[in-house]
Design an enzyme around this catalytic site. Structure first.
Site, PDB file in Angstrom:
ATOM      1  N   ASN A  39      18.566  11.826   4.877  1.00  0.00           N
ATOM      2  CA  ASN A  39      18.117  10.997   6.320  1.00  0.00           C
ATOM      3  C   ASN A  39      19.108  10.442   6.871  1.00  0.00           C
ATOM      4  O   ASN A  39      18.597   9.518   7.865  1.00  0.00           O
ATOM      5  CB  ASN A  39      16.958  10.244   5.740  1.00  0.00           C
ATOM      6  CG  ASN A  39      17.183   9.112   4.978  1.00  0.00           C
ATOM      7  OD1 ASN A  39      18.392   8.991   4.300  1.00  0.00           O
ATOM      8  ND2 ASN A  39      16.225   8.320   5.167  1.00  0.00           N
ATOM      9  N   TYR A  40      20.487  10.316   6.353  1.00  0.00           N
ATOM     10  CA  TYR A  40      21.486   9.658   7.012  1.00  0.00           C
ATOM     11  C   TYR A  40      22.057  10.145   8.252  1.00  0.00           C
ATOM     12  O   TYR A  40      22.404  11.145   8.241  1.00  0.00           O
ATOM     13  CB  TYR A  40      22.714   9.329   6.128  1.00  0.00           C
ATOM     14  CG  TYR A  40      22.328   8.540   4.900  1.00  0.00           C
ATOM     15  CD1 TYR A  40      21.132   7.568   4.644  1.00  0.00           C
ATOM     16  CD2 TYR A  40      23.167   8.334   3.864  1.00  0.00           C
ATOM     17  CE1 TYR A  40      21.175   6.852   3.574  1.00  0.00           C
ATOM     18  CE2 TYR A  40      22.898   7.798   2.499  1.00  0.00           C
ATOM     19  CZ  TYR A  40      21.937   6.949   2.660  1.00  0.00           C
ATOM     20  OH  TYR A  40      21.737   6.089   1.545  1.00  0.00           O
ATOM     21  N   PRO A  41      21.987   9.268   9.334  1.00  0.00           N
ATOM     22  CA  PRO A  41      21.296   8.043   9.707  1.00  0.00           C
ATOM     23  C   PRO A  41      20.285   8.235  10.743  1.00  0.00           C
ATOM     24  O   PRO A  41      20.330   7.832  11.855  1.00  0.00           O
ATOM     25  CB  PRO A  41      22.628   7.284  10.111  1.00  0.00           C
ATOM     26  CG  PRO A  41      23.394   8.324  11.071  1.00  0.00           C
ATOM     27  CD  PRO A  41      23.200   9.647  10.525  1.00  0.00           C
TER      28      PRO A  41
END
Length: 306
Positions: A39-41
């Site tokens: 899930n970055y970013p």
């Protein structure tokens, strides 16, 4: 080197060209642990959460480096609603979410396995049995190696490990929490609500159970050395003033930077700092900490103020 390179900004704020240069230098210097998440970013406008894994995957493919890297990624905190920049729609840790999560990560990273797979945050409505059983299936399929828990309190980790032991499942053997040299005020609530702080209890538990403890926000986003990055309000108390004074004294005596002393202090305790870098200068500073040795007297001085 005993630290992991954090890759939150790789492929976005850090261009792909610079991502390659940073990872090249990190591995050239002996670094092996690359930490990312699915899930970055996502919290930055216009981002989906794909970007960091895709950038790391592009570098792994270009350099043929997969077998030289300890690859670490996470599942559980990816939004399921497009454009959501909060954790309100996080995927969670159901068996279905974990199954979908690993397939997405493997695709973006361009690999068939992850060395350390983390539950990124708690999902208490889902029974631990469901979550841990799903992780064990991934291990049996050869898709993950070790299992880690990020942002989980010690009592929940102990419960989870007991469940895995009772069922013969892959146990959590790593823990990832927020930790640094400075100590926040007791019982403080961080503005980053999903972050779980390391406590003395956690440190003792990790030692007792021989757990690998990885720590993030170790350098407080530059607050130890940058005037434009003030110490967070949660750390505003007299103990911080005393610890900063000792930190700077020790750094001056060693000809090192405060950041390097913090990293050396963490690794001297067997912890694995995750160092997020966006420039080559930041990476070189972190690499410089690898040769910094703190003897018993220096550790005593650093640990004494509280």
């Amino acid at each position: 080197m005993d630290f992991a390179i954090g890759t939150i900004d790789f492929g976005t704020r850090v261009s792909l060209e610079d991502t390659f240069a940073l990872l090249d230098r990190f591995t050239e210097a002996g670094g092996a642990i690359v930490d990312t998440a699915n899930n970055y970013p996502f919290w930055n406008a216009g981002r989906t959460g794909d970007e960091s894994e895709e950038a790391v995957g592009a570098w792994l493919a270009a350099r043929g480096a997969r077998d030289r890297i300890v690859l670490s990624t996470k599942v559980g905190a990816r939004p399921t609603v497009a454009g959501d920049r909060t954790l309100d729609s996080a995927e969670g840790l159901s068996a279905r979410a974990i199954g979908r999560g690993i397939e997405g990560s493997l695709r973006r990273l361009g690999t068939d396995r992850v060395d350390v797979y983390w539950s990124h945050m708690e999902d208490r409505p889902v029974p631990l049995e469901e979550t841990l059983g799903a992780f064990d299936e991934l291990a049996a399929a050869g898709k993950i190696g070790r299992l880690g828990s990020s942002n989980m309190p010690a009592w929940r980790l102990e419960r989870a490990r007991n469940i895995s032991a009772a069922n013969g499942w892959l146990p959590y053997t790593a823990l990832q929490l927020r930790h640094t040299y400075l100590r926040p005020r007791p019982m403080v609530r961080l503005p980053e609500g999903a972050h779980v702080l390391t406590t003395d209890e956690t440190l003792a538990y990790a030692r007792e159970e021989n757990l690998s403890l990885w720590v993030y926000n170790a350098l407080m986003s530059g607050a130890y050395t940058r005037a434009d990055r003030p110490i967070p309000e949660a750390y505003d108390h007299p103990g911080t003033t005393r610890r900063l004074a000792v930190l700077r004294e020790v750094a001056g005596e060693l000809g090192a930077t405060p950041n390097q002393v913090v990293l050396a202090w963490l690794t001297a305790q067997g912890l694995v700092p995750i160092v997020g870098v966006t420039t080559m200068a930041q990476l070189e500073e972190a690499i410089g900490s690898a040769g910094l040795k703190l003897d018993d007297e220096l550790m005593r001085r650093l640990d004494e103020p509280c």
